[in-house]
Design a protein around this motif. Structure first.
Motif, PDB file in Angstrom:
ATOM      1  N   ARG A 228      11.001   2.454  -5.766  1.00  0.00           N
ATOM      2  CA  ARG A 228      11.038   3.811  -5.195  1.00  0.00           C
ATOM      3  C   ARG A 228      11.761   3.851  -3.854  1.00  0.00           C
ATOM      4  O   ARG A 228      11.980   4.916  -3.289  1.00  0.00           O
ATOM      5  N   ARG A 229      12.085   2.693  -3.311  1.00  0.00           N
ATOM      6  CA  ARG A 229      12.724   2.546  -1.991  1.00  0.00           C
ATOM      7  C   ARG A 229      11.852   3.174  -0.900  1.00  0.00           C
ATOM      8  O   ARG A 229      12.334   3.920  -0.049  1.00  0.00           O
ATOM      9  N   THR A 230      10.581   2.874  -0.935  1.00  0.00           N
ATOM     10  CA  THR A 230       9.651   3.410   0.057  1.00  0.00           C
ATOM     11  C   THR A 230       8.977   2.282   0.840  1.00  0.00           C
ATOM     12  O   THR A 230       8.835   1.163   0.350  1.00  0.00           O
ATOM     13  N   VAL A 231       8.582   2.632   2.055  1.00  0.00           N
ATOM     14  CA  VAL A 231       7.755   1.759   2.883  1.00  0.00           C
ATOM     15  C   VAL A 231       6.581   2.601   3.361  1.00  0.00           C
ATOM     16  O   VAL A 231       6.773   3.683   3.935  1.00  0.00           O
TER      17      VAL A 231
ATOM     18  N   LYS B   4     -11.684   8.489   4.575  1.00  0.00           N
ATOM     19  CA  LYS B   4     -10.268   8.599   4.936  1.00  0.00           C
ATOM     20  C   LYS B   4     -10.083   8.446   6.444  1.00  0.00           C
ATOM     21  O   LYS B   4      -9.116   7.824   6.909  1.00  0.00           O
ATOM     22  N   ALA B   5     -11.027   9.005   7.209  1.00  0.00           N
ATOM     23  CA  ALA B   5     -10.924   8.915   8.669  1.00  0.00           C
ATOM     24  C   ALA B   5     -11.061   7.485   9.161  1.00  0.00           C
ATOM     25  O   ALA B   5     -10.560   7.136  10.233  1.00  0.00           O
ATOM     26  N   GLN B   6     -11.740   6.641   8.375  1.00  0.00           N
ATOM     27  CA  GLN B   6     -11.905   5.241   8.778  1.00  0.00           C
ATOM     28  C   GLN B   6     -10.584   4.511   8.914  1.00  0.00           C
ATOM     29  O   GLN B   6     -10.448   3.608   9.732  1.00  0.00           O
ATOM     30  N   ILE B   7      -9.613   4.866   8.093  1.00  0.00           N
ATOM     31  CA  ILE B   7      -8.363   4.098   8.113  1.00  0.00           C
ATOM     32  C   ILE B   7      -7.208   4.842   8.760  1.00  0.00           C
ATOM     33  O   ILE B   7      -6.122   4.288   8.893  1.00  0.00           O
ATOM     34  N   GLY B   8      -7.412   6.076   9.206  1.00  0.00           N
ATOM     35  CA  GLY B   8      -6.367   6.803   9.898  1.00  0.00           C
ATOM     36  C   GLY B   8      -5.409   7.508   8.953  1.00  0.00           C
ATOM     37  O   GLY B   8      -5.733   7.785   7.797  1.00  0.00           O
ATOM     38  N   SER B   9      -4.208   7.784   9.464  1.00  0.00           N
ATOM     39  CA  SER B   9      -3.191   8.477   8.678  1.00  0.00           C
ATOM     40  C   SER B   9      -2.375   7.468   7.875  1.00  0.00           C
ATOM     41  O   SER B   9      -2.547   6.258   8.006  1.00  0.00           O
ATOM     42  N   TYR B  10      -1.480   8.001   7.055  1.00  0.00           N
ATOM     43  CA  TYR B  10      -0.626   7.142   6.245  1.00  0.00           C
ATOM     44  C   TYR B  10       0.816   7.584   6.446  1.00  0.00           C
ATOM     45  O   TYR B  10       1.151   8.757   6.235  1.00  0.00           O
ATOM     46  N   ALA B  11       1.645   6.664   6.918  1.00  0.00           N
ATOM     47  CA  ALA B  11       3.068   6.946   7.125  1.00  0.00           C
ATOM     48  C   ALA B  11       3.858   6.365   5.962  1.00  0.00           C
ATOM     49  O   ALA B  11       3.620   5.227   5.551  1.00  0.00           O
ATOM     50  N   GLU B  12       4.795   7.160   5.444  1.00  0.00           N
ATOM     51  CA  GLU B  12       5.643   6.677   4.359  1.00  0.00           C
ATOM     52  C   GLU B  12       7.056   7.182   4.563  1.00  0.00           C
ATOM     53  O   GLU B  12       7.272   8.359   4.889  1.00  0.00           O
ATOM     54  N   VAL B  13       8.016   6.292   4.393  1.00  0.00           N
ATOM     55  CA  VAL B  13       9.419   6.678   4.518  1.00  0.00           C
ATOM     56  C   VAL B  13      10.157   6.262   3.252  1.00  0.00           C
ATOM     57  O   VAL B  13       9.802   5.273   2.609  1.00  0.00           O
TER      58      VAL B  13
END
Length: 325
Positions: free
Chosen positions: A263-266, A225-234
Motif C-alpha cells: 500500500r506504500r504506507t507508514v 484508544k486513549a491509552q495508545i494515543g493517536s495514529y499517524a499514517e502517510v
C-alpha cells in the motif's frame, strides 16, 4: 448506587493437560450492558464462555451468573442464560419453525405459548417467509439468526455470544448487530466474544482484552484508544520513500513505525498530544519523502489490539492500574 454485576468471575483457572487456558481470569459485567471479550487465538475466550455457561468446570477460582454460582448452582445458571456458540446448533432437516418449536418444548413451553413465541421470533429475525423451509437451505446469515432466535426463546437474563458473526457477509452481520443492540436496550446483559474488532467497537459498552488466559486490559472503546494515543499514517508516492518516511515518524513519535510496502504506507502510534499533522508533513518534506496523503487520527480498535498485545512490534504494553483487572 452500587453497580450490579450480572457476570462476575474471580481468578478463574482451567487446564487441558499441559495447556493452561485460563490463568486467573477476572471479569465483571454490569447488568444490562454489552461486554466485548477480545483476544488473540488461544487467549482463553471460548474456554471462559464454556466455564461461565456451565459446560466446563473450572479448576480454580469462582464465577457467578445472575447471582448463581456456576458450579454449585449450575441448574439455576442454565435457566438464566442463552448461548449462541461458534457453530449453529439448529437441525438442518427441520424447518426454521420446527427448530424453534422443538427448542420451545424442551424449555417446557406448552400450548399456545409455543406457537406465539416461535412466530414472534421468526418475525423479529426476518425469517417468517422462510419459516417452513428446511434449515439446510438457509444461508449462513439466516442460520445464525435462527440460532440466535433459539437462544432467546426463554428471554434469558444473560446472553453469551461466542463469535456470533464469523463468516457472515456485511448485511447479515449488521442484522445480528441490530438484534444485539435491541436486546441490550431491553435490559439483557450480553457477553460477546469476537475476532471482529469493529464489532466490539460498535456494540460494546465495555471491553476486556484477554491475553494468555488473563484479563490484561479493560475499559470502554474510547478509554482503550486513549491509552495508545493517536495514529499517524502517510502514503508515499514511491516505495523508495518508505524508509525515509519511517525514519521521520520514528524521530517524531519515538515509536516503531509499521511499513506496508504493497500500500506504500507508514503508520505509527503517536502518544504526544502536541504533535500536529502540519508538523508531520513539514518534517517529511524536509527529509525529501514525497507524500501523497497523510492523516493523524484516533486509532481503530484493531490498532489498539495490536499495540496492547504487542502484535504490531512484538512488545506488549503493560496494563495500567486503571485498566487492569
Amino acid at each position: 448506587m452500587p453497580t450490579t454485576y450480572t457476570v462476575l468471575s474471580e481468578g478463574l483457572e482451567k487446564r487441558y493437560g499441559e495447556v493452561h487456558a485460563l490463568r486467573g481470569l477476572d471479569l465483571a459485567v454490569a447488568e444490562g450492558t454489552v461486554c466485548g471479550v477480545l483476544g488473540p487465538n488461544g487467549a482463553g475466550k471460548t474456554t471462559a464462555v464454556r466455564v461461565l455457561t456451565t459446560l466446563t468446570a473450572p479448576d480454580g477460582g469462582s464465577a457467578r451468573i445472575a447471582g448463581h454460582d456456576v458450579v454449585r448452582e449450575a441448574g439455576a445458571v442454565r435457566a438464566a442464560i442463552g448461548v449462541t456458540g461458534q457453530s449453529a446448533s439448529v437441525d438442518g432437516e427441520l424447518s426454521g419453525r420446527q427448530n424453534l418449536r422443538l427448542f420451545a418444548k424442551l424449555l417446557k413451553f406448552r400450548g399456545e405459548a409455543v406457537r406465539s413465541r416461535t412466530d414472534d421470533l421468526l418475525e423479529r429475525f426476518e425469517l417468517a417467509d422462510a419459516a417452513d423451509r428446511p434449515a439446510r437451505t438457509y444461508s449462513g446469515g439466516m442460520r445464525r439468526r435462527l440460532d440466535l432466535a433459539a437462544s432467546l426463546l426463554a428471554r434469558p437474563h444473560v446472553l453469551f455470544l461466542d463469535e456470533p458473526t464469523t463468516g457472515l457477509d456485511p448485511h447479515s452481520r449488521n442484522q445480528i448487530w441490530t438484534a444485539v443492540r435491541e436486546l441490550a436496550g431491553a435490559g439483557t446483559t450480553v457477553l460477546l466474544t469476537t475476532q471482529y474488532l469493529e464489532e466490539a467497537d460498535q456494540l460494546a459498552d465495555d471491553i476486556v482484552l484477554v491475553d494468555s488466559g488473563r484479563a490484561a486490559h479493560r475499559g470502554t472503546p474510547a478509554e482503550l484508544k486513549a491509552q495508545i494515543g493517536s495514529y499517524a499514517e502517510v502514503v508515499v508516492g514511491h516505495p523508495s520513500a518508505l524508509v525515509a518516511a519511517a525514519a521521520v515518524l520514528d524521530r517524531l513519535t519515538g515509536a516503531e513505525p509499521v511499513l506496508d510496502h504493497e500500500r506504500r504506507t507508514v503508520g505509527v502510534v503517536a502518544s504526544d498530544p502536541t504533535l500536529t499533522l502540519p508538523r508531520i508533513v513539514r518534517e517529511l518534506d524536509a527529509a525529501g519523502a514525497a507524500v501523497i496523503d497523510a492523516s493523524l487520527r484516533p486509532p481503530t480498535l484493531d490498532e489498539v489490539f495490536l499495540r496492547l498485545t504487542g502484535r504490531d512490534t512484538g512488545r506488549t504494553v503493560p496494563p495500567t492500574k486503571e485498566m487492569a483487572t
